[in-house]
Structure formats: structure tokens, C-alpha cells
Design an enzyme around this catalytic site. Sequence first.
Site, short mmCIF file in Angstrom:
data_model
loop_
_atom_site.label_atom_id
_atom_site.label_comp_id
_atom_site.label_asym_id
_atom_site.label_seq_id
_atom_site.Cartn_x
_atom_site.Cartn_y
_atom_site.Cartn_z
N ASP A 215 22.40 11.31 -13.54
CA ASP A 215 23.53 10.39 -13.55
C ASP A 215 24.64 10.80 -14.51
O ASP A 215 25.70 10.18 -14.51
CB ASP A 215 23.04 8.98 -13.94
CG ASP A 215 22.20 8.36 -12.84
OD1 ASP A 215 22.55 8.57 -11.68
OD2 ASP A 215 21.21 7.69 -13.16
N HIS B 168 14.78 10.60 -19.75
CA HIS B 168 14.06 10.37 -18.50
C HIS B 168 12.58 10.17 -18.81
O HIS B 168 12.05 10.81 -19.70
CB HIS B 168 14.22 11.56 -17.54
CG HIS B 168 13.92 11.19 -16.14
ND1 HIS B 168 12.66 11.21 -15.62
CD2 HIS B 168 14.74 10.74 -15.15
CE1 HIS B 168 12.70 10.81 -14.37
NE2 HIS B 168 13.95 10.51 -14.06
N1 CMC Z 1 19.88 7.03 -25.65
C1 CMC Z 1 19.35 6.90 -26.88
N2 CMC Z 1 18.04 6.88 -27.14
C2 CMC Z 1 17.22 6.98 -26.10
C3 CMC Z 1 17.68 7.12 -24.78
C4 CMC Z 1 19.08 7.15 -24.58
N3 CMC Z 1 19.58 7.28 -23.35
N4 CMC Z 1 16.63 7.20 -23.93
C5 CMC Z 1 15.54 7.12 -24.70
N5 CMC Z 1 15.89 6.98 -26.00
C6 CMC Z 1 14.98 6.91 -27.14
C7 CMC Z 1 14.29 5.55 -27.21
O1 CMC Z 1 15.04 4.65 -28.01
C8 CMC Z 1 12.97 5.93 -27.83
O2 CMC Z 1 13.16 6.13 -29.20
P1 CMC Z 1 12.00 5.67 -30.26
O3 CMC Z 1 10.80 6.51 -29.89
O4 CMC Z 1 12.57 6.00 -31.60
O5 CMC Z 1 11.79 4.21 -30.04
C9 CMC Z 1 12.65 7.30 -27.24
O6 CMC Z 1 13.93 7.87 -26.92
C10 CMC Z 1 11.78 7.25 -26.00
O7 CMC Z 1 12.44 6.43 -25.05
P2 CMC Z 1 11.72 5.40 -24.08
O8 CMC Z 1 12.65 4.26 -23.84
O9 CMC Z 1 10.33 5.11 -24.56
O10 CMC Z 1 11.60 6.28 -22.75
P3 CMC Z 1 11.31 5.75 -21.32
O11 CMC Z 1 10.61 6.84 -20.62
O12 CMC Z 1 10.61 4.43 -21.36
O13 CMC Z 1 12.77 5.49 -20.70
C11 CMC Z 1 14.84 5.86 -19.60
C12 CMC Z 1 13.43 6.39 -19.85
C13 CMC Z 1 15.50 6.69 -18.51
C14 CMC Z 1 14.77 4.40 -19.14
C15 CMC Z 1 15.67 5.96 -20.91
O14 CMC Z 1 15.72 7.30 -21.32
C16 CMC Z 1 17.08 5.39 -20.76
O15 CMC Z 1 17.26 4.16 -20.85
N6 CMC Z 1 18.10 6.27 -20.51
C17 CMC Z 1 19.47 5.80 -20.31
C18 CMC Z 1 19.62 5.25 -18.91
C19 CMC Z 1 19.66 6.36 -17.86
O16 CMC Z 1 20.41 7.33 -17.98
N7 CMC Z 1 18.89 6.17 -16.77
C20 CMC Z 1 18.89 7.09 -15.63
C21 CMC Z 1 17.57 7.78 -15.46
S1 CMC Z 1 17.71 9.15 -14.28
C22 CMC Z 1 18.13 8.40 -12.77
C23 CMC Z 1 16.96 7.75 -12.16
O17 CMC Z 1 16.15 8.48 -11.55
O18 CMC Z 1 16.85 6.54 -12.24
#
Ligand code: CMC
Length: 425
Positions: free
Chosen positions: A361, A304
Site C-alpha cells: 500500500d 506486515h
Molecule cells: N508504524 C509504526 N510502528 C509499527 C507499524 C507501523 N506501521 N507496524 C507495526 N509497528 C510496530 C508495533 O507498534 C509493534 O511495536 P512494539 O513491539 O514495540 O509494540 C511492532 O511494530 C509489531 O507490530 P504488530 O502490530 O504486533 O504487528 P502485526 O503483525 O500485528 O500488524 C500490521 C501488522 C500490518 C497491522 C501493522 O504493521 C500496521 O498496522 N501497519 C500499518 C497499516 C498498513 O500499512 N497495513 C497494510 C498491510 S499490507 C496490505 C494488506 O495486505 O492488507
Amino acid sequence: MTEKNAKLLVDGKEYDLPIMNGTLGNPVIDVSAVQQAGYWTYDPGFKVTAPVESAITFIDGGKGQLLHRGYPIDQLADNAEYLEVCYALLYGDLPNKAQKDEFYAKVQAHTAVHDQLRKFFEGFRRDAHPMAIMIGVVGALSAFYHNDLDLSDEEHREVTSIRLIAKMPTIAAMCYKYTRGEPFMYPRNSFSYAENFLYMMFATPADPEYKVNPVLVKAMDKIFTLHADHEQNASTSTVRLAGSTGANPYACISAGIGALWGPSHGGANEAVLNMLDEIGTVENVAEFMEKVKRREVKLMGFGHRVYKNFDPRAKVMKETCDEVLDALGIDDPQLELAMELERIALEDPYFVERNLYPNVDFYSGIILKAIGIPTSMFTVMFALARTSGWISHWLEMHSSPFKIGRPRQMYTGETERTFVKLEDR
Ligand code: CMC
């Protein structure tokens, strides 16, 4: 609110940047003076930018805390009905008995949709994704409520909010019925909000005695509460941005539904179930986790932007999941699979170092499946519930002066070129 200033030193000149404090959370630095210095701020993904003041919802990502109007989400989920939470989001506090009765009656008065709206459904293919239908149909509400809508009128804004909260279950159930090729069920106003929704989803004219299971009503209501609002997330920001142009509120909510659909946001609940289907059995979990670590796939329902400890909604959701499966006597192997994924992720340094925890989720799909909701409807459930949050933010914005949302950019394209006629190129 301004107590001290930060300093910006740029090109040898110093600028004062006022620091502002809200009631909770990080102080914010007012960066407007950056423009005087001839610069813009750069913040891809709005990771540190607060474009609004808001008194609706507070999240402390480090503590795993989520408050609506000051009330912790677990207390609301355990003790309040979703419509009471809607009231708090809209008006600032939970209702007393008289306020509750009045609000519930107002919502009940608006559950039906204009009969002409049915025609919009008929324009869609039966195999269309229910989110695609919902975006179109909610947007189409603007055609029914546009001419007599005066956004400067507080009463008009209020009735719009109530209409949306009231009609979303009806529209969501119609999206489902349409894709099934079943007739639409009219809302039953003697039922509670969640009961009425489940009735419109699963009753048919052939079975007028259809009774909704009270365990499922309670679980559904709790799921609605857990999704009601989440401060300035992507879809809420979309609604605010669209609303900042003075656009029709139904069109703004339709824009929010579009933003919610993506798998990084609300679409993750559908993606989690698809992922569990793909993994299949517990024996395949280790191999799947290796794929995640090789960055070939994401572990859906994990991570998140704001929560870096745990998502308090996920905690309540997991408890609700256990309660529902237990009450229904369902032994879902996907629950075991999900728990194994969670167990590994909470121990594995890849996930630990990145502060990746289950989000709202992760377990919601397993409960929704137990309730009988098909996977393609999961994000529709999220949109239905989040409408109260979206419209509360829209109302908050319209209740005081606001500016059109208009970000800047760092241009990286060609510098000025001279036009060359086609025959000379
Ligand atoms: N699985 C594997 N690796 C992950 C995941 C994941 N679900 N989420 C983040 N990472 C890794 C990402 O690859 C990055 O690694 P590195 O620093 O080595 O490049 C690190 O963790 C930081 O991630 P980020 O993408 O910079 O984080 P963000 O804040 O931009 O993204 C997120 C947040 C929710 C989009 C992401 O965690 C994600 O895509 N999660 C899966 C989709 C999901 O479950 N979404 C629902 C969110 S809760 C419901 C809502 O309110 O929408």
C-alpha cells in the site's frame, strides 16, 4: 503427510500431536488432541494458527517470497495479464491459448449488471464512501442470484466466480460515478479488463471518442495482479468463515470487502495518501517520524504480519510507480516525500528492530493518484482486484468437505449469578 508427532504433556498425561508437512513453509502441528486433554489453544490474532490447507498462494515472510500457484509475483506482474492470474487462482495453473480465450469470453459475457441494481445506488447519499456503497451493492447481488444457486453444483460455483470477477469493475466504476453525480457507463466488451474499467470510470456520454491511455491500462492491470491474492489474510479468512456456514457467496464477498476496509488491511492505501497530505513537505518528515516513535501515529503502508524482510509486491509497485510517473511526465512531490519516509525508516533502529518495511500500500496510492483515481476509491481498487483471490479460496473450500468455522474463547466474565428482580436491584 504425517511423518512424526509432537508431544503434549499436560496434567501428567502425554498426548500425541501429529506433525503435518505441506509442500512449502513451516510444518504444522495438529492440535485436535488438546480437546481430549480438556483444553483449548489460545492464539490471539491467529498468529500461529493454520485453520485450512490451501494450494493457492504461498508466502515466505522471511524471504519476501509470494507465489501464486507456484509462480513468483514479480514474474506474474511483469508477464501475465490480471485475468490470466485470475484463471490460475481459480483453476490451478495459467491457461493455454484456448483456455485463455474461453475464459476471457466467459468473463466478458458477465460484465453487465442487472439494470435493477442501479436502484440500490440511489439509496445511498452522494457523499457516501465508495467502500460503503460497494459493500451494500455487492451484498445486494445475492438478491439477484440466490434462488437458482445450488452450492453443491460445481458449475453454479464456477459461474458465480466468473460473474463476480466480471462485475466488480462495473460496480467499482458505478460507485465512483454515483459519488460524482455522473451517469453510469455500460461496459465495453471489446476492451481488455483494465481498459474497460478505466473507460467506465472516466468516459462520459458527452465524449464518445474517449480513449484510455495504454500506459495507464498496463499499470492498472499490474496493480490488479499485485492485489489478486494474499493467502489467509483478514478479509480472505472472513470470506472463508462466512462461506463455511453455506452463506450466499455474494454476501460472503461483501463481508470480505467490509474486513478489507480497515486501515490495518486494505484501507491502508487511502490512509497512506492522507498521511502524506498531512505531512505535507519533506521538511516535516523527521518530526512525523518522532510522532511514530512516540506511538502517537502509525507509519501507514509500513509493516506486515507475515513479511519480515520485504514485501515483494511493494518492490514491483515502486518500479511501476516510477514507470507511470515517468511516462506521464508527472513530477509528484509526494513521491519524494514517500521515498524520504522510506529512507529514514530503513535506517532508523525503531523500524529496523521491528522489521518494518514498505508494504504493497505504500506506493500504490501515488500511482492510483497519477492514473486519476481519487483517494476514497483506493480501497475499492483493492477490493476489485482481491475478489479473484477471495472467490478462489471460497471455491477451494467448497470443492472438498469443510467444517463451519467456530473458534473457542477463554471466558473471563462473571461466574454464575442468581437473577434478581428489577424491583430488588
Ligand atoms: N508504524 C509504526 N510502528 C509499527 C507499524 C507501523 N506501521 N507496524 C507495526 N509497528 C510496530 C508495533 O507498534 C509493534 O511495536 P512494539 O513491539 O514495540 O509494540 C511492532 O511494530 C509489531 O507490530 P504488530 O502490530 O504486533 O504487528 P502485526 O503483525 O500485528 O500488524 C500490521 C501488522 C500490518 C497491522 C501493522 O504493521 C500496521 O498496522 N501497519 C500499518 C497499516 C498498513 O500499512 N497495513 C497494510 C498491510 S499490507 C496490505 C494488506 O495486505 O492488507
